[in-house]
Scaffold this active site. Structure first.
Site, PDB file in Angstrom:
ATOM      1  N   ARG A  84      -3.659  -8.268  14.921  1.00 36.66           N
ATOM      2  CA  ARG A  84      -3.732  -9.472  15.748  1.00 36.66           C
ATOM      3  C   ARG A  84      -3.821  -9.096  17.220  1.00 36.66           C
ATOM      4  NH1 ARG A  84       0.495 -13.890  13.291  1.00 36.66           N
ATOM      5  NH2 ARG A  84      -0.481 -15.163  14.897  1.00 36.66           N
ATOM      6  N   LYS A  98      -0.751   2.245  -4.019  1.00 30.01           N
ATOM      7  CA  LYS A  98      -0.511   1.767  -2.656  1.00 30.01           C
ATOM      8  C   LYS A  98       0.978   1.717  -2.358  1.00 30.01           C
ATOM      9  CE  LYS A  98      -1.793  -1.695   0.740  1.00 30.01           C
ATOM     10  NZ  LYS A  98      -2.467  -2.978   1.037  1.00 30.01           N
TER      11      LYS A  98
END
Length: 304
Positions: free
Chosen positions: A131, A182
């Site tokens: 962001r 992951k």
């Protein structure tokens, strides 16, 4: 026409909303009731790729609205998934498609147990995104995205829209292995960076941290093998060091959460790993100490 509602409009949620819309799929962003954009009924996401800026306009909807949801993409933090879905459960069609795209393991089973009527899928992505502002994100690095459902060999019809995305996206016939791999990599990297306040690259540059990575990987691999995930943890330390090298300047999501004073996903990463270890009678003292240390950071104290 297929419409996706996006729950969790952070970096990942904003990226996939933008990519879906770019590929021709309609998207609605589910916003908090206090979000000022709800007054207008629309909101805009700005996506930066290199020097180019792209703007995408979306319909905005409050969780409490009554309009039905047939396809839901959940991109919240792992610890927020259950309350987030509960907030829109009254809008979900009985056989709604729900795609969970978050770090960690354990919440998938919780969702299926609470809402067995939903058609739940899981995803994993290595797209690099962060962001830059309230509705501004940067697509900083290309990766790959895999989606699947345990026991399902072929992709459902709705996945055609995802194959049209302008990124590398595919269907996995063994999504459990993908998610476990992951998890293993995240457990070896994220908590250490959060505890030491360092970018990923320092885990290889500082000898004492590199040694810790090796010790963590050994414990993680032992638990993975016992849990039937030998493929996921095969050559784990090599995989982890490759990720550290490729993301050397990155700050892990867990470090960002610690710096911002937010709750971390440690319970769905290291916490889940240790629960698997207990189930199979395997101790992991290095990982257990790391779990306690990260939780102490969140509590504002440090372990003795």
């Amino acid at each position: 026409m297929q419409r996706w509602h996006i729950l969790g409009v952070g970096a990942i949620g904003g990226l996939f909303a933008s990519l879906l819309q770019e590929a021709g799929t309609r998207c609605t962003l589910l916003l908090r009731d206090s979000d000022p954009d709800l007054a207008e009924g629309t909101t805009c996401i700005t996506l930066r790729r290199g020097e180019r800026l792209h703007s995408y306009q979306f319909e905005a909807s409050a969780s409490a609205d009554a309009s039905p949801i047939s396809h839901l993409l959940v991109c919240t933090k792992a610890q927020d998934i259950i309350p987030a879905i509960a907030g829109v459960a009254h809008r979900l069609a009985p056989d709604a498609v729900v795609l969970l795209l978050a770090n960690g393991l354990g919440y998938q089973q919780q969702v299926r147990a609470r809402w067995p009527q939903l058609d739940c899928f899981s995803g994993s992505t290595t797209e690099g995104v962060f962001r830059e502002g309230r509705r501004a994100i940067c697509h900083a690095g290309r990766g790959s995205t895999l989606v699947g459902q345990p026991g399902r060999e072929t992709a459902p019809g709705w996945f055609d829209a995802w194959l049209a995305l302008p990124i590398q996206c595919g269907w996995s016939r063994d999504i459990d292995t993908v998610l476990w791999r992951k998890l293993a990599i995240n457990c070896a990297i994220n908590p250490l960076t959060a505890l030491h306040g360092c970018p990923n690259g320092e885990l290889a540059q500082r000898a004492e941290l590199a040694a810790l990575v090796g010790e963590l990987c050994a414990e993680i691999r032992a638990i993975g093998i016992a849990a039937g995930q030998e493929q996921a943890v095969s050559d784990l330390q090599t995989q982890v060091m490759a990720v550290i090298s490729a993301t050397a300047n990155n700050r892990s999501s867990m470090l960002q959460d610690v710096l911002a004073g937010r709750e971390t996903e440690i319970d769905y990463l290291t916490g889940h790993l240790l629960a698997q270890g207990r189930e199979h009678g395997i101790e992991a003292p290095r990982n257990a100490a790391l779990l306690a240390a990260v939780k102490a950071l969140r509590a504002g104290t440090r372990p003795a």
